[in-house]
Write an enzyme that holds these catalytic residues in place. Structure first.
Site, PDB file in Angstrom:
ATOM      1  N   LYS A   1      -6.863 -10.782   1.280  1.00 46.25           N
ATOM      2  CA  LYS A   1      -7.162  -9.342   1.206  1.00 46.25           C
ATOM      3  C   LYS A   1      -8.587  -9.121   0.719  1.00 46.25           C
ATOM      4  O   LYS A   1      -9.060  -9.843  -0.174  1.00 46.25           O
ATOM      5  CB  LYS A   1      -6.163  -8.673   0.254  1.00 46.25           C
TER       6      LYS A   1
ATOM      7  N   SER B   1      -1.162  -0.868   0.286  1.00 47.58           N
ATOM      8  CA  SER B   1      -2.538  -0.951   0.711  1.00 47.58           C
ATOM      9  C   SER B   1      -2.890  -2.288   1.385  1.00 47.58           C
ATOM     10  O   SER B   1      -3.878  -2.356   2.121  1.00 47.58           O
ATOM     11  CB  SER B   1      -3.459  -0.755  -0.502  1.00 47.58           C
TER      12      SER B   1
ATOM     13  N   SER C   1       1.914  -2.301  -3.040  1.00 46.77           N
ATOM     14  CA  SER C   1       1.023  -2.681  -1.943  1.00 46.77           C
ATOM     15  C   SER C   1       1.285  -4.029  -1.306  1.00 46.77           C
ATOM     16  O   SER C   1       0.713  -4.330  -0.261  1.00 46.77           O
ATOM     17  CB  SER C   1      -0.423  -2.655  -2.417  1.00 46.77           C
TER      18      SER C   1
HETATM   19  N1  GLN Z   1       0.315   3.379  -2.801  1.00 45.58           N
HETATM   20  C1  GLN Z   1       0.066   3.189  -4.185  1.00 45.58           C
HETATM   21  C2  GLN Z   1      -1.272   3.769  -4.545  1.00 45.58           C
HETATM   22  O1  GLN Z   1      -1.887   4.295  -3.688  1.00 45.58           O
HETATM   23  C3  GLN Z   1       0.112   1.730  -4.549  1.00 45.58           C
HETATM   24  C4  GLN Z   1      -1.073   0.991  -4.048  1.00 45.58           C
HETATM   25  C5  GLN Z   1      -1.126  -0.425  -4.538  1.00 45.58           C
HETATM   26  O2  GLN Z   1      -0.107  -1.020  -4.890  1.00 45.58           O
HETATM   27  N2  GLN Z   1      -2.313  -0.964  -4.597  1.00 45.58           N
HETATM   28  O3  GLN Z   1      -1.720   3.717  -5.638  1.00 45.58           O
END
Ligand code: GLN
Length: 486
Positions: free
Chosen positions: A79, A154, A178
């Site tokens: 990532k 994400s 995410s």
């Molecule tokens: N969707 C959540 C956020 O936007 C979690 C994102 C994540 O786990 N990085 O914060």
């Protein structure tokens, strides 16, 4: 069958028997990226030359016949919030669009030491803020099961890379879901380890008290191998915990006989997609058939998790993102006059709208006069949520829930209303607030042939049990074997 179809454990076997070379395997994966990435957009950077060089090195080690590192010759994706020395790491943001880190994250080092081949850097929501990859400053990734739908976020590019077989496995990060959400949307296995199990050193910080790095893989055994490679104490991350790392492979086949599986009533709610509820209940029935014992449990503070998360995560983000000021590294707005204007223009041009929204929210909840009402209160709620889980674990050994209330949604469906986007993480966020390990496993398909994920939540440092349960489930069910129509 093509070489890119192999799992890590299958490929490792062939590599060690010298029936396959790391270069052949890497070429097959690179070719797969070339033929499919215009459809799914997993990769922001592909490093073909370096990957082939690393494959050559791996083949030399394989030829010696001596002891080999765990992931020798295995092509993986990373990532883009995870730093890779000499290899662009953007965090999905314009502000880091040309940032080439001078050092590796600890997890990157450990992958390299384990002999893995990094084939490229994969897409994500900007600074890991989002649930669909639509907040990536570059382009959204697409779900390999249906290109009109999101892969989840994400770490969407990590999930699409594994689901579309453009890497044998990938690393992502999980702050509120995410890793687990994109795993469930794309039909792969994803694990968020216990907070402190894996080093965060060299990982672009979003919300430091919640962030964890973890693997995406084609099955539980591969997931165990990836975790083995990256887990363990790191003196460079004071929040990484100094406890021994178990041999995840060795205990994988122990089965689930006698395991008590907690089913929290708060996670089976009205408004869920019926196919998701049915598939997760069937997974529980399958576990029971394998000898586990379902027990009803309650996690009463679940309803406050999203609210508490969006106070804590934004507060930490507003502080973490203060470093992007156009001075130290990253983008600097051109032709500005004076320090103040440089800061303002750099940040106005460099950050996307979701990131700005979160910086503003986070700055607000930390400001004098509001701190007690919001931030402090959210921290207290966080403690109650953790206590709910610890109490539940007196009556059960693992907890089973859906990963998300629906399967993958369409691109554009939730971009107009941030709150509906935030609700995608309703079943994953509490796990981060409590610091627990959570695993997403494929457990069926809905009426549109989209994958459904079940979540297994464990005690602190209980990754072993989650992987054992997932492995037992995979031996009895076909879901992890299905491939998207690409
Ligand atoms: N969707 C959540 C956020 O936007 C979690 C994102 C994540 O786990 N990085 O914060």
């Amino acid at each position: 069958m093509a070489l890119y179809n192999l799992t890590i454990h299958e490929a490792s076997d062939l590599l060690r028997k010298r029936q396959l070379s790391a270069q052949e395997l890497t070429r097959s994966v690179l070719e797969r990226i070339r033929t499919t990435d215009a459809q799914v957009h997993s990769y922001l950077t592909v490093c073909e030359t370096e990957a082939l060089q690393q494959a050559e090195t791996a083949d030399r080690s394989l030829a010696t016949g001596g002891p080999l590192p765990l992931l020798c010759g295995i092509p993986v994706a990373v990532k883009d919030v995870i730093l890779t020395k000499g290899l662009r790491s953007t965090a999905g943001s314009q502000i880091l669009a040309h940032f080439v880190p001078p050092y590796d994250a600890t997890v990157t080092c450990r992958l390299r030491e384990a002999g893995a081949i990094i084939v490229g850097k994969v897409n994500c929501d900007e600074f890991a803020m989002g649930s669909s990859t639509e907040n990536s400053a570059f382009l959204p990734s697409r779900n390999p099961w249906d290109l009109s739908r999101v892969p989840g976020g994400s770490s969407g590019g990590s999930a699409t890379a594994v689901a579309a077989e453009q890497a044998l496995a990938a690393l992502g990060t999980d702050t509120g879901g995410s890793i687990r959400l994109p795993s469930s949307f794309c039909g792969v296995v994803g694990l968020k380890p216990t907070y402190g199990r894996v080093s965060r050193f060299g990982v672009v910080a979003y919300a430091s008290s919640l962030d964890q790095v973890g693997p995406f893989a084609k099955d539980a055994q591969d997931c165990a191998l990836m975790l083995q490679a990256i887990a363990g104490h790191d003196p460079r991350d004071s929040t990484s915990v100094n406890t021994s790392v178990p041999d995840y492979q060795a205990s994988l086949t122990q089965g689930v006989r006698g395991l008590r599986i907690g089913i929290p009533k708060e996670y089976f709610v009205e408004g869920m997609q019926p196919a998701v509820e049915v598939a997760v209940q069937q997974a529980v029935a399958e576990f029971a058939a394998l000898g586990a014992r379902p027990v009803p449990i309650s996690l009463p503070h679940t309803e406050y998790a999203i609210a508490a998360y969006y106070i804590i995560a934004t507060a930490e983000a507003s502080s973490n993102l203060a470093r992007y000021d156009g001075m130290k590294y990253g983008y600097r707005a051109p032709q500005t006059e004076g320090l103040g204007e440089t800061y303002r223009r750099t940040r106005a041009q460099g950050f996307g709208s979701e990131v700005k929204r979160r910086i503003m929210l986070g700055t607000y909840v930390l400001s004098a006069g509001y701190y007690e009402a919001y931030y402090l209160k959210a921290q207290k709620v966080r403690t109650l949520i953790r206590q709910d889980f610890l109490k539940a674990f007196e009556a059960c050994d693992v907890i089973a829930t859906p990963v998300a209330p629906t399967t993958a949604f369409r691109l554009g469906e939730k971009t107009a209303d941030p709150l509906t986007m935030y609700l995608s993480d309703i079943f994953t966020i509490a796990v981060n607030l409590a610091g627990l390990p959570g695993l997403s496993i494929p457990c069926g398909f809905d009426e549109n042939h989209l994958p459904i994920g079940a979540q297994l939540i464990g005690r602190p440092f209980g990754e072993e049990v989650l992987l054992q349960a997932a492995y037992a489930y995979e031996q009895a069910t076909p879901w992890h074997l299905r491939k998207p129509p690409l």
